[in-house]
Design a protein around this motif. Structure first.
Motif, PDB file in Angstrom:
ATOM      1  N   GLU A 129       0.829  -1.208   0.000  1.00 42.91           N
ATOM      2  CA  GLU A 129       0.000   0.000   0.000  1.00 42.91           C
ATOM      3  C   GLU A 129       0.863   1.257   0.000  1.00 42.91           C
ATOM      4  O   GLU A 129       0.582   2.226  -0.719  1.00 42.91           O
ATOM      5  CB  GLU A 129      -0.912   0.001   1.226  1.00 42.91           C
ATOM      6  N   GLU A 130       1.918   1.245   0.800  1.00 45.48           N
ATOM      7  CA  GLU A 130       2.811   2.405   0.871  1.00 45.48           C
ATOM      8  C   GLU A 130       3.541   2.613  -0.450  1.00 45.48           C
ATOM      9  O   GLU A 130       3.764   3.749  -0.886  1.00 45.48           O
ATOM     10  CB  GLU A 130       3.813   2.217   2.017  1.00 45.48           C
ATOM     11  N   LYS A 132       2.459   1.745  -3.478  1.00 47.90           N
ATOM     12  CA  LYS A 132       1.496   2.212  -4.484  1.00 47.90           C
ATOM     13  C   LYS A 132       1.119   3.675  -4.279  1.00 47.90           C
ATOM     14  O   LYS A 132       0.989   4.446  -5.240  1.00 47.90           O
ATOM     15  CB  LYS A 132       0.240   1.347  -4.443  1.00 47.90           C
ATOM     16  N   SER A 133       0.929   4.061  -3.030  1.00 49.32           N
ATOM     17  CA  SER A 133       0.499   5.433  -2.738  1.00 49.32           C
ATOM     18  C   SER A 133       1.664   6.420  -2.712  1.00 49.32           C
ATOM     19  O   SER A 133       1.455   7.628  -2.756  1.00 49.32           O
ATOM     20  CB  SER A 133      -0.215   5.479  -1.386  1.00 49.32           C
TER      21      SER A 133
END
Length: 232
Positions: A129-130, A132-133
């Motif tokens: 998630e980190e 991708k964001s």
């Protein structure tokens, strides 16, 4: 002269790690590296604008002085920075690190960042998630800086350089008080404080003893040299 790219600095840092039996993901003990390389190193108070000094003799003997008034995280970076000058600089000269990142100083900074914060090691610590964001959570940032022993600012610049955070998010994280956030997450604060005053790494004391025993220096001079170590 052609300057280093981020990719080239990473290859050079990986080569250094490989040659010295260091893994590609673990943190580095800078004091251990200095001992292995036989670099006489002294931690002494220097001016506010000077982080460290390095020099190499014609015979190949290497010397480094680290400002003990800077934080421990900054000291680790200074040592890695000076290693570049001592080992890879095409024109090694007595050198003082003042934090200005242009020319060969930028090369030394890129090498130091890649050496202390290997890409593979950083990637192991972030979630999908980190990635991708492109927003690495503060908790992860704290875990990284503590694990690799680096300052907040140094880590954030490295994360931006390898594409894990954006410029705007870097500025957002830079506004977070370093010590206060570390304390809130239960971390020891020594990384963000000065230290190591008077520490000497190398054979300075041994050489002084040999000079005294061979009669090349007086007893008074011998103790004067020892006081340089003990008093910082």
């Amino acid at each position: 002269m052609k300057r280093l790219t981020i990719q080239e600095s990473e290859i050079l840092a990986q080569k250094f790690r490989s040659e010295h039996g260091l893994s590609m993901t673990e943190p580095i003990s800078t004091k251990t590296v200095l001992r292995k390389l036989g670099i006489l190193t002294m931690y002494r108070p220097l001016s506010e604008k000077s982080f460290g000094i390095s020099a190499k003799s014609e015979s190949g003997r290497m010397f480094m002085m680290v400002n003990c008034n800077s934080t421990r995280g900054r000291q680790h970076f200074t040592i890695a920075h000076e290693l570049y000058h001592l080992l890879y600089d095409d024109s090694p000269e007595p050198h003082m690190c003042g934090g200005v990142a242009i020319g060969v100083e930028k090369d030394a900074n890129l090498f130091a960042s890649a050496l202390l914060m290997p890409r593979e090691g950083l990637l192991k610590m972030v979630s999908d998630e980190e990635v991708k964001s492109r927003k690495v959570k503060l908790a992860t940032v704290l875990r990284m800086e503590q694990f690799f022993g680096v300052s907040r600012n140094t880590l954030l610049l490295r994360l931006k350089d390898i594409g894990l955070i954006t410029e705007s998010y870097l500025n957002e994280l830079k506004s977070v008080p370093v010590k206060e956030s570390a304390m809130q997450y239960g971390y020891n604060l020594s990384l963000y404080e000065a230290g190591n005053k008077g520490i000497v790494i190398g054979d300075f004391g041994e050489k002084a003893r040999l000079l005294f025993e061979s009669g090349r220096i007086s007893e008074g001079h011998y103790y004067e040299l020892l006081n340089m170590i003990s008093n910082g």
